[in-house]
Enzyme design. Structure first.
Site, PDB file in Angstrom:
ATOM      1  N   TYR A  44       0.770 -12.685  -0.168  1.00 22.28           N
ATOM      2  CA  TYR A  44       0.558 -11.516  -0.925  1.00 22.28           C
ATOM      3  C   TYR A  44       1.211 -10.171  -0.251  1.00 22.28           C
ATOM      4  O   TYR A  44       1.933  -9.420  -0.695  1.00 22.28           O
ATOM      5  CB  TYR A  44      -0.819 -11.206  -1.175  1.00 22.28           C
ATOM      6  CG  TYR A  44      -1.258  -9.845  -1.932  1.00 22.28           C
ATOM      7  CD1 TYR A  44      -1.278  -9.974  -3.434  1.00 22.28           C
ATOM      8  CD2 TYR A  44      -1.677  -8.972  -1.177  1.00 22.28           C
ATOM      9  CE1 TYR A  44      -1.608  -8.763  -4.153  1.00 22.28           C
ATOM     10  CE2 TYR A  44      -2.055  -7.760  -2.028  1.00 22.28           C
ATOM     11  CZ  TYR A  44      -1.875  -7.612  -3.663  1.00 22.28           C
ATOM     12  OH  TYR A  44      -2.357  -6.514  -4.182  1.00 22.28           O
ATOM     13  N   GLY A  83      -8.251  -4.885 -15.839  1.00 24.13           N
ATOM     14  CA  GLY A  83      -8.067  -4.267 -14.291  1.00 24.13           C
ATOM     15  C   GLY A  83      -7.126  -2.907 -14.633  1.00 24.13           C
ATOM     16  O   GLY A  83      -7.342  -1.980 -15.512  1.00 24.13           O
ATOM     17  N   ILE A  84      -6.388  -2.811 -13.519  1.00 21.02           N
ATOM     18  CA  ILE A  84      -5.676  -1.630 -13.472  1.00 21.02           C
ATOM     19  C   ILE A  84      -4.838  -1.476 -14.355  1.00 21.02           C
ATOM     20  O   ILE A  84      -4.569  -0.398 -15.111  1.00 21.02           O
ATOM     21  CB  ILE A  84      -4.802  -1.518 -12.023  1.00 21.02           C
ATOM     22  CG1 ILE A  84      -5.576  -1.572 -10.807  1.00 21.02           C
ATOM     23  CG2 ILE A  84      -3.750  -0.438 -11.931  1.00 21.02           C
ATOM     24  CD1 ILE A  84      -5.239  -1.912  -9.353  1.00 21.02           C
ATOM     25  N   GLY A  85      -3.999  -2.285 -14.708  1.00 17.36           N
ATOM     26  CA  GLY A  85      -2.843  -2.409 -16.066  1.00 17.36           C
ATOM     27  C   GLY A  85      -3.540  -1.941 -17.177  1.00 17.36           C
ATOM     28  O   GLY A  85      -3.175  -0.937 -18.158  1.00 17.36           O
ATOM     29  N   SER A 132       0.623  -2.444  -3.109  1.00 18.58           N
ATOM     30  CA  SER A 132      -0.613  -2.415  -2.440  1.00 18.58           C
ATOM     31  C   SER A 132      -0.593  -1.888  -1.173  1.00 18.58           C
ATOM     32  O   SER A 132       0.516  -1.987  -0.418  1.00 18.58           O
ATOM     33  CB  SER A 132      -0.973  -4.030  -2.521  1.00 18.58           C
ATOM     34  OG  SER A 132      -2.107  -4.196  -1.692  1.00 18.58           O
ATOM     35  N   THR A 169       3.316  -4.155 -17.353  1.00 14.90           N
ATOM     36  CA  THR A 169       3.003  -5.786 -17.527  1.00 14.90           C
ATOM     37  C   THR A 169       1.492  -5.919 -16.928  1.00 14.90           C
ATOM     38  O   THR A 169       0.956  -5.050 -15.918  1.00 14.90           O
ATOM     39  CB  THR A 169       3.813  -6.324 -16.670  1.00 14.90           C
ATOM     40  OG1 THR A 169       3.944  -5.899 -15.073  1.00 14.90           O
ATOM     41  CG2 THR A 169       5.414  -6.036 -17.169  1.00 14.90           C
ATOM     42  N   GLY A 170       0.956  -6.928 -17.051  1.00 23.02           N
ATOM     43  CA  GLY A 170      -0.454  -6.883 -16.503  1.00 23.02           C
ATOM     44  C   GLY A 170      -1.384  -6.074 -17.145  1.00 23.02           C
ATOM     45  O   GLY A 170      -2.250  -5.605 -16.616  1.00 23.02           O
TER      46      GLY A 170
HETATM   47  P1  NDP Z   1      -6.488  -8.100 -12.565  1.00 26.46           P
HETATM   48  O1  NDP Z   1      -6.604  -9.795 -12.175  1.00 26.46           O
HETATM   49  O2  NDP Z   1      -7.894  -7.468 -12.761  1.00 26.46           O
HETATM   50  O3  NDP Z   1      -5.520  -8.137 -13.649  1.00 26.46           O
HETATM   51  C1  NDP Z   1      -4.264  -8.753 -13.694  1.00 26.46           C
HETATM   52  C2  NDP Z   1      -3.501  -8.382 -14.847  1.00 26.46           C
HETATM   53  O4  NDP Z   1      -2.125  -8.978 -14.911  1.00 26.46           O
HETATM   54  C3  NDP Z   1      -4.167  -9.138 -16.149  1.00 26.46           C
HETATM   55  O5  NDP Z   1      -3.807  -8.391 -17.438  1.00 26.46           O
HETATM   56  C4  NDP Z   1      -3.369 -10.597 -16.066  1.00 26.46           C
HETATM   57  O6  NDP Z   1      -3.552 -11.164 -17.524  1.00 26.46           O
HETATM   58  C5  NDP Z   1      -1.985 -10.028 -15.706  1.00 26.46           C
HETATM   59  N1  NDP Z   1      -1.291 -11.070 -15.111  1.00 26.46           N
HETATM   60  C6  NDP Z   1      -1.550 -11.984 -13.940  1.00 26.46           C
HETATM   61  N2  NDP Z   1      -0.448 -12.880 -13.915  1.00 26.46           N
HETATM   62  C7  NDP Z   1       0.504 -12.486 -14.733  1.00 26.46           C
HETATM   63  C8  NDP Z   1       1.780 -13.195 -15.275  1.00 26.46           C
HETATM   64  N3  NDP Z   1       2.251 -14.064 -14.445  1.00 26.46           N
HETATM   65  N4  NDP Z   1       2.334 -12.785 -16.180  1.00 26.46           N
HETATM   66  C9  NDP Z   1       1.990 -11.689 -16.892  1.00 26.46           C
HETATM   67  N5  NDP Z   1       0.760 -11.002 -16.602  1.00 26.46           N
HETATM   68  C10 NDP Z   1      -0.038 -11.411 -15.628  1.00 26.46           C
HETATM   69  O7  NDP Z   1      -5.655  -7.560 -11.489  1.00 26.46           O
HETATM   70  P2  NDP Z   1      -5.849  -5.963 -10.998  1.00 26.46           P
HETATM   71  O8  NDP Z   1      -5.845  -5.183 -11.842  1.00 26.46           O
HETATM   72  O9  NDP Z   1      -6.781  -6.137  -9.671  1.00 26.46           O
HETATM   73  O10 NDP Z   1      -4.357  -5.812 -10.037  1.00 26.46           O
HETATM   74  C11 NDP Z   1      -3.358  -5.364 -10.786  1.00 26.46           C
HETATM   75  C12 NDP Z   1      -2.181  -5.128  -9.664  1.00 26.46           C
HETATM   76  O11 NDP Z   1      -2.643  -4.173  -8.797  1.00 26.46           O
HETATM   77  C13 NDP Z   1      -1.709  -6.275  -9.157  1.00 26.46           C
HETATM   78  O12 NDP Z   1      -0.210  -6.393  -8.945  1.00 26.46           O
HETATM   79  C14 NDP Z   1      -2.559  -6.160  -7.589  1.00 26.46           C
HETATM   80  O13 NDP Z   1      -1.589  -6.836  -6.874  1.00 26.46           O
HETATM   81  C15 NDP Z   1      -2.362  -4.757  -7.527  1.00 26.46           C
HETATM   82  N6  NDP Z   1      -3.467  -4.130  -6.598  1.00 26.46           N
HETATM   83  C16 NDP Z   1      -4.766  -4.336  -6.818  1.00 26.46           C
HETATM   84  C17 NDP Z   1      -5.695  -3.515  -6.107  1.00 26.46           C
HETATM   85  C18 NDP Z   1      -7.177  -4.070  -6.472  1.00 26.46           C
HETATM   86  O14 NDP Z   1      -7.895  -3.712  -5.589  1.00 26.46           O
HETATM   87  N7  NDP Z   1      -7.575  -4.406  -7.423  1.00 26.46           N
HETATM   88  C19 NDP Z   1      -5.287  -3.199  -4.800  1.00 26.46           C
HETATM   89  C20 NDP Z   1      -3.880  -3.054  -4.569  1.00 26.46           C
HETATM   90  C21 NDP Z   1      -3.051  -3.609  -5.470  1.00 26.46           C
HETATM   91  P3  NDP Z   1      -3.366 -12.693 -17.703  1.00 26.46           P
HETATM   92  O15 NDP Z   1      -4.171 -13.107 -16.730  1.00 26.46           O
HETATM   93  O16 NDP Z   1      -3.664 -12.843 -19.014  1.00 26.46           O
HETATM   94  O17 NDP Z   1      -1.866 -12.961 -17.519  1.00 26.46           O
END
Ligand code: NDP
Length: 264
Positions: free
Chosen positions: A157, A18-20, A144, A13-14
């Site tokens: 958060y 980014g990370i996903g 996180s 998911t996601g």
């Molecule tokens: P990004 O904002 O870069 O990417 C987020 C991804 O999640 C996108 O694919 C977005 O796509 C999707 N997304 C967001 N909301 C929803 C939703 N309601 N339903 C389905 N998809 C969703 O985030 P990151 O890669 O930075 O973060 C990914 C995870 O890692 C998160 O859980 C974050 O809390 C965690 N994290 C990140 C850190 C960091 O430094 N980056 C550090 C620690 C944890 P779309 O908008 O199209 O839905």
């Protein structure tokens, strides 16, 4: 090292940014079938196509909002119709927040609770029965470092990610008898679109640029003095999901450049 992931079906998911997205690409590189879910239809479908072309992998992009139970049910039927089940589930969708506890309305708490905690519970309820039928599986949750070491501007958060860590621990205890390993990853500073968004907001308040804000935050906080790339983190997911990590159960792993200030 052969991680034995060829042909495994992985749902992230996601997974469209980014990370996903980095995790999805890392699994595709290992020969896994990659399913990514995110809200923006055009982007999730485009990234699924790009991964398919680049790695000659089987992929599927599902437009969905993980806070909506009906979307999770639809993802389940799409995945089962196409692949017959699932081997690896990665609950990664999430967003940073900015508020104070005194001012944030209930609705915001409930929404982020749905996003970070209920979504992981609902996807587990949807996909674990298929893992059981296959004799095992893996669930990884992206929480996180803030689950343990809060950032001042995002109490919702911090709180919901802490709850996700505990949920993962309890789920691990519940599912290991079925050969399903659940673990949580607590990343530190990973340079993704979400950070650029946060930096934009906070930099403006502090009268600086997003770039300068990000550099300062990395230097101030992390012994390693920099952000990680999403790719540096992604390989850890791939290892944890593989049989090479067969004794890793119910744990929380920090990938944070030394940022966590206590031992854990
Ligand atoms: P990004 O904002 O870069 O990417 C987020 C991804 O999640 C996108 O694919 C977005 O796509 C999707 N997304 C967001 N909301 C929803 C939703 N309601 N339903 C389905 N998809 C969703 O985030 P990151 O890669 O930075 O973060 C990914 C995870 O890692 C998160 O859980 C974050 O809390 C965690 N994290 C990140 C850190 C960091 O430094 N980056 C550090 C620690 C944890 P779309 O908008 O199209 O839905």
């Amino acid at each position: 090292m052969d991680l034995g992931l060829k042909g495994k079906q992985v749902f992230i998911t996601g997974g469209s940014a980014g990370i996903g997205l980095a995790v999805a690409r890392a699994f595709a590189r290992e020969g896994a079938t990659v399913i990514i879910g995110a809200r923006q239809k055009e982007r999730v479908e485009r990234e699924a196509r790009t991964i398919a072309e680049e790695f000659s992998a089987e992929t599927l992009g599902i437009s969905m909002d993980v806070t909506i139970p009906e979307d999770i049910a639809r993802a389940e039927s799409d995945i089962v119709a196409r692949f017959g089940g699932l081997d690896i589930l990665i609950n990664n969708a999430g967003v940073g927040t900015e508020e104070t506890i005194m001012e944030a309305p209930d609705e915001k708490w409930y929404h982020i609770w749905d996003l970070h905690v209920m979504a992981a519970i609902r996807t587990a309820r949807a996909f674990v029965p298929y893992m059981k039928k296959r004799g095992g599986g893996v669930i990884l949750n992206t929480a996180s470092i803030c689950a343990k070491q809060p950032l001042y501007y995002e109490p919702i958060y911090n709180t919901t990610k802490a709850a996700l860590v505990m949920m993962g621990k309890c789920l691990a205890n519940e599912l290991i008898k079925d050969g399903i390993r659940v673990n949580t990853i607590n990343p530190g500073l990973i340079l993704t679109p979400d950070w650029w968004k946060t930096a934009g907001i906070l930099a403006e308040k502090e009268g600086t640029t997003a770039e300068a804000y990000l550099e300062a935050i990395a230097k101030e906080n992390t012994p390693i003095q920099r952000f990680a790339t999403p790719e540096e983190l992604a390989d850890f997911y791939v290892f944890l999901a593989s049989d090479r990590a067969s004794y890793c159960v119910g744990a929380t792993y920090y990938v944070d450049g030394g940022w966590l200030k206590v031992i854990d």
